[in-house]
Scaffold this motif. Structure first.
Motif, mmCIF file in Angstrom:
data_model
loop_
_atom_site.group_PDB
_atom_site.id
_atom_site.type_symbol
_atom_site.label_atom_id
_atom_site.label_comp_id
_atom_site.label_asym_id
_atom_site.label_seq_id
_atom_site.Cartn_x
_atom_site.Cartn_y
_atom_site.Cartn_z
ATOM 1 N N ASP A 187 0.764 -1.420 0.307
ATOM 2 C CA ASP A 187 -0.086 0.098 0.170
ATOM 3 C C ASP A 187 1.129 1.596 -0.087
ATOM 4 O OD1 ASP A 187 -2.442 0.829 -0.118
ATOM 5 O OD2 ASP A 187 -2.525 1.338 2.331
ATOM 6 N N PRO A 188 0.620 1.920 -0.714
ATOM 7 C CA PRO A 188 1.512 3.481 -0.464
ATOM 8 C C PRO A 188 1.327 4.524 0.688
ATOM 9 C CG PRO A 188 -0.320 3.587 -2.166
ATOM 10 C CD PRO A 188 0.047 1.891 -1.909
ATOM 11 N N GLU A 189 0.039 4.424 1.295
ATOM 12 C CA GLU A 189 0.559 4.717 2.868
ATOM 13 C C GLU A 189 1.445 4.054 2.876
ATOM 14 O OE1 GLU A 189 -2.415 4.386 0.557
ATOM 15 O OE2 GLU A 189 -3.269 5.743 0.537
ATOM 16 N N GLU A 190 1.398 3.212 3.107
ATOM 17 C CA GLU A 190 1.935 1.896 4.539
ATOM 18 C C GLU A 190 4.018 2.526 4.401
ATOM 19 O OE1 GLU A 190 3.073 -2.460 4.984
ATOM 20 O OE2 GLU A 190 0.751 -2.139 4.746
ATOM 21 N N ARG B 92 3.611 7.503 -7.455
ATOM 22 C CA ARG B 92 2.432 7.371 -7.160
ATOM 23 C C ARG B 92 1.780 8.298 -7.952
ATOM 24 N NH1 ARG B 92 2.794 6.973 -1.783
ATOM 25 N NH2 ARG B 92 2.553 9.320 -1.329
ATOM 26 N N ARG B 93 1.816 9.583 -8.409
ATOM 27 C CA ARG B 93 1.139 10.859 -8.455
ATOM 28 C C ARG B 93 0.955 10.656 -10.163
ATOM 29 N NH1 ARG B 93 4.919 14.960 -8.295
ATOM 30 N NH2 ARG B 93 4.569 15.005 -6.605
ATOM 31 N N LEU B 94 1.945 9.374 -10.530
ATOM 32 C CA LEU B 94 1.989 8.896 -12.130
ATOM 33 C C LEU B 94 0.861 8.287 -12.182
ATOM 34 C CD1 LEU B 94 5.681 8.760 -13.445
ATOM 35 C CD2 LEU B 94 3.509 10.433 -14.484
ATOM 36 N N VAL B 95 0.745 7.529 -11.703
ATOM 37 C CA VAL B 95 -0.602 6.135 -10.935
ATOM 38 C C VAL B 95 -1.443 6.817 -11.258
ATOM 39 C CG1 VAL B 95 -1.106 4.374 -9.656
ATOM 40 C CG2 VAL B 95 1.001 4.301 -10.048
ATOM 41 N N GLU B 96 -1.659 8.015 -10.337
ATOM 42 C CA GLU B 96 -3.044 8.407 -9.673
ATOM 43 C C GLU B 96 -3.525 9.024 -11.006
ATOM 44 O OE1 GLU B 96 -4.433 11.851 -6.304
ATOM 45 O OE2 GLU B 96 -3.061 10.711 -5.750
ATOM 46 N N GLU C 59 -8.114 7.438 -17.179
ATOM 47 C CA GLU C 59 -8.957 6.186 -16.862
ATOM 48 C C GLU C 59 -10.923 6.862 -16.348
ATOM 49 O OE1 GLU C 59 -6.984 3.214 -15.302
ATOM 50 O OE2 GLU C 59 -5.335 3.100 -17.238
ATOM 51 N N ILE C 60 -10.576 7.152 -15.060
ATOM 52 C CA ILE C 60 -12.238 8.178 -14.375
ATOM 53 C C ILE C 60 -12.676 8.590 -15.989
ATOM 54 C CG2 ILE C 60 -13.327 9.653 -12.266
ATOM 55 C CD1 ILE C 60 -10.519 7.827 -10.723
ATOM 56 N N ALA C 61 -11.983 9.980 -16.114
ATOM 57 C CA ALA C 61 -12.573 11.219 -16.812
ATOM 58 C C ALA C 61 -12.991 10.319 -18.329
ATOM 59 C CB ALA C 61 -11.180 11.725 -17.235
ATOM 60 N N GLN C 62 -11.439 9.380 -18.771
ATOM 61 C CA GLN C 62 -12.916 9.034 -20.173
ATOM 62 C C GLN C 62 -14.236 7.712 -19.548
ATOM 63 O OE1 GLN C 62 -8.930 7.021 -21.246
ATOM 64 N NE2 GLN C 62 -8.808 7.652 -22.935
ATOM 65 N N LEU C 63 -13.428 6.929 -18.910
ATOM 66 C CA LEU C 63 -14.564 6.441 -17.951
ATOM 67 C C LEU C 63 -16.292 6.846 -17.954
ATOM 68 C CD1 LEU C 63 -13.878 3.830 -15.722
ATOM 69 C CD2 LEU C 63 -14.369 3.547 -18.138
ATOM 70 N N LYS C 64 -15.754 8.482 -17.641
ATOM 71 C CA LYS C 64 -17.183 9.050 -17.082
ATOM 72 C C LYS C 64 -17.586 9.916 -18.688
ATOM 73 C CE LYS C 64 -16.510 11.160 -12.423
ATOM 74 N NZ LYS C 64 -15.513 12.546 -12.732
ATOM 75 N N LYS C 65 -16.486 10.327 -19.295
ATOM 76 C CA LYS C 65 -17.017 10.940 -20.970
ATOM 77 C C LYS C 65 -17.485 9.724 -21.514
ATOM 78 C CE LYS C 65 -15.045 13.408 -24.876
ATOM 79 N NZ LYS C 65 -13.545 13.064 -25.713
#
Length: 1612
Positions: free
Chosen positions: A603-606, A752-756, A762-768
């Motif tokens: 986990d990145p938080e860990e 992590r920033r790149l992954v985010e 991806e989320i934006a594309q899915l929303k579109k």
């Protein structure tokens, strides 16, 4: 210069005076400070440059083209394209229109570019001369081509015959090895001066094809391409590095090397895109227009392919047109291209402007690859030079140690280089600081000098010998002293630093070699070792101080997230690190990266928590070490103080020893010189000395102990030194670890920033995608709804046709008599092609159905399907039968997606075309109104000049002008709405385009492609068949129209003959007939005028209309009336129009007309109705001469299969034929028995009736039938007089208003029971009528018009309001004698109107919206929108805050509520949507207090709470048919509901339970209204019944009990 070689600019031309005169509005605007064009309200297009209406040519040139000419001198190709609709100012912008004299500031791009080119040539030659170099040589040549009807013509060719422009030209287009385009067979002129080139341009421009069209007086009819070729030979620029390395002896100049650069500049003036319907082009002009549009279409396709962001398009269709082939370089090739989109700002050109801006927007996406055009040798030389320069740079970097080669052979920059860069940075910062400090010192020195001189002056003043000269001298001395002191301090500081560096250099070996070598050094020279120790501590302190300061500074800055901040601090802290740290860091990095690889799944938080913990540990350790260093420093400090103390004590003791020795000597001397020496004295002295000696010994012991302690401390100091070094090394290591950790954390964070970001994308594309899918779902749902509606309508039509196709029903046969009905000659004719409209309509539709069946059977090889199902489109059958079974699922899905896509595209294009048509219609209307307004203004000015005292006339004119201005404003608003809708549709179209058909097609296998092709063939055959059927129908209708005209003309002659006969007794009429024949040749309108004139003659004798009888009228007048009744209507049944038929009907009326009395109530019943002719689409049998049932009984038997009941009226028809075979009753019964049961609310009946009225209607009382009733209602009266179903009514306490399908409204006096007036001249059925008690106006609705009647003095139509919001003074429909089936373009059917309780507002439900009218000014002020289906009904009430509350019901099954505030303007959305909806369209609404009832076609009634906005109760099957009307019993909490079956039900409002029901009419009840006393019901049986509520009639028992107790009786 590669990269993006294209730019796009938008140029908006000013409005033309013609456009201003015609009232065109500006629909474009430019966002200030941004290159953005706004079209309409909010559609924005962004370009590289935008030029508004007031931009000068100079600005356009300097912004766009200037740099392109400069680029030509560097060897870059360039193109300027002017694109736009015809008349948008392309030729003006380019500057090729030389047919008119233009001033210098109006010169276009080409003349300015030519001037710039030659000025640039002269400037470059002059510059070379000044620098003493060989001047560049230039060669300029020009070509001028015209592309006319896809033929390339040479405008420089003098031998060309101007008339031979249709012959094929010899010019060919070729492509060279590098992909460049060149032409052969073109005249290329060598140019030597600017004037010569301008002259060539003029000559070519004047040879160009231009012509006049309706949109542009001088329209270019061809595309023109003016090309300038520039060839220059110049000395190459020598790079400096080459001279350094090249082994030329000093002083010898290198030989000049020349390079040859070529460039071509295309100036393209495209012909304007044009629409033939707007340019009015025909013949040759039309061919040219088509050719122009073909070329521009090909250009658009190329731009679309090149600008396609998805890169799906592989092929760019350059070869589709010669225009695109010639411009292949400019579009996506080796050229810097500017596209100038020229647009018109007028709203008249909105569509063209929108398309141009979209075109230019696509062109912005094109990326050109621009390279310098050099000859091969120059290219090679410049490439080699560049390579040499690069290698020299690399070599220098290796020599300087900047570049190093690592162990793995990889090149990189050395650490020294990096460190050097950092140190240089620090150095520059320190320099700045030193400078600042120097300034501060100078300022302080000045201040000190001033103060000291003041002090000295004060002292002198006190002394009394103060003098100015002395004061000045003192001040100079002090200044000099201060300066010297500063210099001294500086030199001391420098001396100190030099001394330190010297000591550091001497102490470097022990410091760097660690503890082993440090020990002997310390042992060897304690003083030196002490100095070194202090130096080490001082350096450690400095380091720590610096780090602390940097940390504080960094914390203050807070530039980034905390992680990055700490990392920066630590990086800066670590700048003092040395090489071994770097190595260590690399190791740490490696291990860190390994760890990160292991942990990457965790986990990145860990990870972040772990990093934070490590960082905290490190910081803690650093603090501990810091404390140790502090302790060492303190011990060092104590040591120093002790040392100082002991040294002082030693000095003191030495002094003491010296003093003691001196004293001893003195004493000895004294002793020797002493004469009187006694023993006592000696003892005394001895004791004294011994005592002192003891003290001294004690001191000596102490000092020796201290010396031992001191030696021990010195020994310890070397140990401390070693410990200090060890601690410092540990601190350094920890810092390195910390830096590595920070680096690792930073990398992790970056990862992590790149992954985010990836996840967000991806989320934006899915929303579109989801949005797109939702949009598609909505589109599909609406499409499905439309299809269902169409299917339902078709099914109804087919069932109706089936009924018509069947033989006559038994009921009809029974009504006609026992004999079989014999067709006479007219009926026989109707069986042929010239049949009656009804039968031919039935025949044509049934033939279509048969053809559908044949077609489907032909395709499927199947047996005929049932007729009702065969009307479904054939393509759905394909999917179920035969070939479709072999469809693979994928192919079927692809076919469906393509089909859907095609339907979407067609629907969208149709919508846009319709909107465009609406917009054009509105623009034409606006032009007309503008011209009218101008004429009125001129008239007013003339009237003011001639007779200024004529105030009334001027006022009327002013009012008319104001009305016109309001109409124009309204039309402008409508145009803006249209534009906004078009823009919205275009956007959705772009979204639809994302699912492109080409993707589906390209992914097909061969088998799938075959199946798709097969389907497309079937679909095209389908469409072809439909088109053929439609054309056949059109031909049939045209034939009918011709027959109608012929029949009409024969009837005109008949009328004239009848009038001539009548005119013998009236000379005035004779004169009128003569005038009519002379003037118009007997046109229908003139005949109508004559008829009305002749009727006025015949009416003179009768006393009043009410007791007017046939008896007193001459025979001919009855004949005249019958003729007028038949002829004044629209084209009627063709069989009826047969002349013999007409004569026969005349005879019928004439024969029996004389003895006809209206005293008998039955006869009064019949005569009081206007004559009505058979309706189209419904047939009825001829009346036989045999036995007949009573027409009254017949009229009642609407329900199919209902037994004929005897009536209470005491009139029985004769059982045998009467003496006269054709009696009047026969005519009336035949003419009035054409009502058929159906939806009374289907308010678009195609039928018509006559406009002439025989007698006025009356309200007659009705005797109550015996027997109990099942509802507390009693019918008291019946109003008769309409000839068609009554669709609407409204009532006050004294007046009743009714509206009917006979296109008229009637006004009844409820006190006298008489019809007062008839409001006529409606274009079609009157579907709604309302009386305003505040203003005394009556509003009647027919098709898309609301007529406003003033009934106070005479029933006169004062205004006509249209559904689109226009106000027409007077009666706009007065001229329509025939029934108008369709509304005007842009108008919608108005279904219902409602008045606000205050009487100030009128709400009209038209289409999907409700328009709000302010009645004080008769102006539309807003719209209620939100329904997706037509609004069928509405009602208005007032809220507690005196605001209007409008409730609407629609075909979309929903009831919506709109609460309107004080200021009602614009488009208003619903405040609430009542859920759940009905299962079918809403037919009626009614409000009492806070309770709303809604009745629907789903047979249900719902009860809603308006306060809580929720459903309280619902009765799903309240009636057995559509609930058509709702009202409340006057003064009681009871609801009335009526249905299409003619049943009225009474309900308790509070608990919504049934109280009772009654069969009110045998036909559908269309409307209910109430006044203070009565309840009124309007029905399709042409009657209005008046009911009283009788409380005692019915006990409130359950319906079951009532059904047992009561006897079934019906009211007459």
């Amino acid at each position: 210069g590669a990269g993006r070689g294209g730019a796009c600019g938008g140029m908006i031309r000013p409005q033309l005076s013609k456009e201003k005169i015609e009232g065109c509005h500006i629909c474009t605007s430019v966002t200030p400070g941004e290159p953005q064009v706004l079209l309409g309200k909010d559609k924005a297009f962004t370009y590289d440059f935008v030029f508004d209406l007031d931009t000068w040519q100079e600005q356009i040139y300097s912004t766009c083209v200037n740099k392109l000419i400069e680029g030509c001198f560097e060897g870059y190709n360039a193109t300027v394209l002017a694109y736009g609709q015809t008349g948008a100012g392309k030729t003006y912008t380019m500057g090729t229109g030389f047919d008119m004299a233009t001033s210098e500031e109006e010169q276009g791009i080409i003349p300015r570019a030519i001037a710039h080119l030659f000025a640039g040539i002269a400037e470059r030659k002059r510059r070379a001369q000044e620098q003493g170099l060989a001047g560049p040589e230039f060669k300029v040549s020009a070509q001028f081509l015209e592309l006319y009807n896809e033929e390339i013509l040479d405008l420089f060719d003098c031998t060309r015959d101007p008339d031979a422009r249709h012959r094929r030209s010899n010019i060919k287009i070729h492509e060279d090895a590098n992909g460049g385009i060149y032409t052969t067979g073109v005249t290329s002129r060598l140019i030597h001066s600017q004037e010569e080139l301008i002259q060539c341009l003029k000559q070519g421009a004047l040879s160009r094809t231009t012509a006049s069209t309706q949109m542009n007086v001088q329209s270019s009819r061809s595309h023109a391409i003016f090309t300038i070729h520039l060839c220059q030979m110049r000395v190459c620029a020598q790079p400096d590095l080459v001279n350094e390395v090249s082994g030329l002896p000093e002083g010898t100049a290198p030989a000049n090397e020349y390079e040859t650069l070529t460039a071509k500049f295309h100036f393209v003036d495209l012909a304007g895109s044009e629409r033939l319907k707007r340019t009015g082009a025909t013949g040759e002009r039309a061919k040219e227009g088509i050719s122009i549009n073909c070329g521009l279409l090909a250009l658009g396709n190329v731009i679309s392919a090149l600008g396609d962001q998805s890169k799906k398009v592989v092929h760019v269709p350059y070869r589709d047109s010669k225009l695109t082939r010639l411009l292949q370089d400019s579009l996506g090739g080796n050229s810097q291209t500017i596209m100038i989109a020229c647009v018109s700002p007028s709203d008249r050109d909105f569509m063209e402007t929108l398309n141009t801006l979209k075109y230019a927007n696509r062109a912005r996406n094109i990326k050109n690859k621009v390279v310098v055009n050099q000859d091969k040798t120059s290219q090679q030389i410049s490439a080699l030079r560049a390579e040499i320069a690069r290698l020299q740079m690399e070599l220098m970097e290796y020599k300087a140690g900047k570049r190093v080669i690592g162990e793995d052979g990889a090149e990189g920059y050395s650490d020294l280089f990096r460190e050097n860069a950092m140190l240089q940075k620090e150095n520059s910062a320190l320099r700045l600081r030193v400078k600042a400090m120097q300034e501060a010192i100078d300022a302080i020195n000045n201040r000190v000098t001033q103060l000291m001189s003041q002090e000295a002056n004060l002292l002198l003043a006190k002394a009394g010998d103060g003098n100015e000269a002395i004061g000045a001298l003192i001040q100079n001395y002090i200044r000099e002293i201060e300066e010297l002191r500063t210099k001294l301090l500086e030199s001391e500081a420098m001396n100190e630093s030099l001394r330190r560096s010297l000591s550091r250099a001497s102490a470097r070996s022990p410091y760097s070699l660690g503890a082993s070598s440090a020990a002997p050094a310390f042992g060897g020279s304690p003083a030196g070792s002490m100095e070194d120790a202090t130096e080490v501590i001082r350096r450690a302190k400095q380091d720590l101080e610096r780090l602390k300061k940097k940390e504080v500074r960094q914390r203050r800055k807070r530039l980034g997230p905390p992680m990055v901040l700490v990392a920066q601090e630590e990086e800066e802290r670590d700048e003092s690190g040395c090489e071994e740290e770097e190595g260590r860091e690399d190791e740490d990095e490696d291990s860190g990266s390994e760890e990160s690889l292991v942990d990457s799944d965790s986990d990145p938080e860990e990870k972040e928590v772990n990093f934070q913990a490590d960082l905290a540990d490190l910081t803690c350790e650093i603090e501990i070490k810091q404390k140790l260093i502090d302790e060492l420093e303190n011990s060092q400090r104590r040591l120093q103080t002790l040392k100082h103390q002991y040294e002082e004590k030693l000095i003191l003791l030495q002094n003491k020893i010296r003093d003691t020795q001196l004293e001893r000597d003195r004493v000895l001397q004294n002793l020797s010189t002493m004469e009187c020496y006694t023993e006592e004295k000696a003892n005394k002295i001895k004791a004294d000395y011994e005592k002192r000696l003891r003290e001294m010994n004690r001191d000596l012991q102490k000092l020796q102990a201290a010396q031992k302690e001191h030696a021990r401390l010195l020994k310890n100091q070397s140990r401390y030194e070693r410990e200090l070094k060890k601690l410092q090394a540990e601190v350094a290591e920890m810092k390195k670890a910390k830096v590595a950790l920070m680096k690792q954390m930073r990398e992790e964070q970056q990862r992590r920033r790149l992954v985010e970001t990836k996840r967000n994308r991806e989320i934006a594309q899915l929303k579109k995608e989801q949005r797109r899918q939702e949009f598609q779902i909505r589109a599909l749902e609406s499409q499905k709804r439309q299809q269902e509606m169409v299917l339902r309508r078709k099914t109804q039509e087919v069932s109706a046709l089936r009924r018509l196709a069947k033989p006559m029903s038994e009921r009809a046969a029974g009504r006609a008599g026992l004999k079989p009905a014999m067709l006479d000659s007219g009926a026989e004719v109707s069986a042929s092609t010239t049949s009656s409209e009804a039968e031919s309509g039935a025949r044509s539709v049934s033939s279509i159905v048969r053809q559908w069946n044949r077609k489907i059977n032909h395709f499927l090889g199947d047996h005929p399907a049932p007729t009702a199902h065969s009307t479904r489109p054939a393509r759905k059958k394909f999917q179920k039968k035969g070939a479709s079974q072999s469809f693979s699922k994928a192919a079927r899905l692809k076919w469906q997606s393509l089909e859907r896509r095609i339907i979407d595209i067609v629907m969208q294009r149709m919508t846009i075309v319709n909107l465009e048509a609406d917009m054009e219609r509105l623009i034409k209307k606006r032009e007309e109104l503008f011209l009218l307004q101008e004429a009125l203004r001129r008239k007013r000015e003339r009237l003011q000049a001639e007779s200024p005292e004529e105030e009334k006339g001027l006022q009327e004119l002013a009012e008319e002008i104001e009305v016109l201005a309001a109409n124009i404003d309204y039309i402008n608003d409508s145009i803006t709405d249209c534009q906004a809708t078009i823009v919205q549709l275009e956007e959705t179209k772009e979204e639809l385009d994302s699912t492109d058909t080409s993707v589906v097609i390209s992914s097909c296998s061969l088998a799938e492609a075959r199946l798709l092709l097969d389907n497309f063939l079937k679909a095209s055959i389908d469409k072809g068949l439909q088109v053929a059927q439609k054309e056949a129908q059109i031909r049939l209708l045209e034939g009918r129209l011709r027959q109608t005209d012929m029949a009409g003309s024969s009837q005109n002659h008949l009328l004239l003959d009848a009038l001539r006969e009548k005119a013998e007794a009236h000379p005035e009429l004779q004169a009128l007939i003569y005038n009519v024949q002379q003037g118009t040749g007997g046109s229908l309108s003139s005949l109508r005028f004559l008829l009305s004139f002749s009727q006025s003659f015949t009416m003179k004798g009768s006393t009043s209309h009410d007791d007017f009888k046939f008896k007193g009228e001459p025979k001919l007048s009855a004949q005249m009336k019958a003729v007028s009744a038949e002829c004044l209507g629209p084209p009627l049944d063709i069989s009826t129009k047969n002349i013999t038929k007409s004569l026969a009907s005349l005879v019928e009326i004439k024969e029996d007309g004389v003895g006809f009395s209206i005293r008998d109530p039955y006869h009064r019943d019949k005569v009081s109705r206007t004559v009505s002719l058979p309706t189209r689409g419904s047939t009825f049998p001829r009346q036989s001469r045999g036995t007949e049932t009573s027409p009254l009984t017949r009229r009642k038997s609407y329900d199919r299969g209902q037994p004929i009941r005897s009536t209470d009226v005491g009139f029985t028809p004769p059982s045998s034929p009467p003496t006269r075979p054709r009696n009047d009753r026969n005519v009336f019964s035949r003419l009035t028995s054409n009502q058929s049961q159906g939806s009374a609310l289907d308010k678009s009946d195609d039928s018509d009736s006559s406009l002439s009225e025989v007698l006025r209607g009356t309200i007659s009382p009705v005797g109550g039938a015996k027997g109990a009733r099942t509802a507390p209602l009693q019918c008291v009266s019946m109003a008769e007089g309409h000839t068609k179903p009554i669709l609407c009514l409204d009532a006050t306490d004294e007046l009743l208003f009714t509206g009917s399908k006979d296109r008229s409204c009637k006004m009844w006096n409820l006190v006298t029971g008489q019809e007062i007036a008839a409001l006529k001249g409606h274009p079609n059925n009157v579907v709604s009528i309302k009386h305003c008690s505040h203003s005394g106006l009556v509003f009647s609705v027919s098709t898309s018009y609301i007529k406003v009647w003033d009934i106070r003095d005479s029933a006169k139509c004062i205004r006509t309001l249209t559904s689109s919001g226009q106000v027409i003074s007077g009666d706009a429909c007065a001229a329509t004698s025939t029934r108008a089936i369709t509304s005007a373009q842009g108008e919608h059917q108005i279904n219902q109107i409602a008045l606000s309780p205050s009487g100030t507002m009128l709400y009209a439900a038209s289409g999907n919206a409700v328009r709000i009218w302010e009645l004080s000014r008769f102006q539309p002020i807003g719209k209620l929108t939100g329904h997706i289906g037509p609004v069928m009904c509405l009602t208005v009430t007032q809220t507690a805050s005196q605001h209007d509350l409008v409730v609407t019901g629609s075909k979309d099954h929903y009831v919506k509520m709109f609460e309107l505030g004080d200021c009602v303007t614009g488009t208003i959305g619903p405040t609430h949507n009542f859920e759940p909806p009905h299962y079918d369209g809403i037919e009626c609404l009614s409000i009492q207090g806070d309770i709303l009832f809604s009745g629907s076609r789903d047979n249900g009634i719902k009860k809603w709470d308006l306060d809580q906005q929720e459903l309280i109760q619902q009765i799903p099957n309240a009636h057995k048919d559509w609930v058509c009307a709702l009202a409340f019993v006057p003064g009681r909490p009871m609801l009335l509901s009526a249905c299409r079956a003619g049943v009225i039900k009474v309900w308790n409002v509070d608990n919504f339970t049934p109280i009772g029901e009654i069969k009110g009419h045998d036909s559908p009840i269309n409307a209910i209204c109430t006044n203070a006393k009565h309840i009124f019901t309007a029905s399709s049986d042409c009657r209005v019944k008046l009911w009283n509520y009788v409380p005692g009639l019915t006990p409130c028992l359950p319906r079951r009990v009532l059904a047992i107790k009561g006897r079934a009786t019906t009211l007459p």
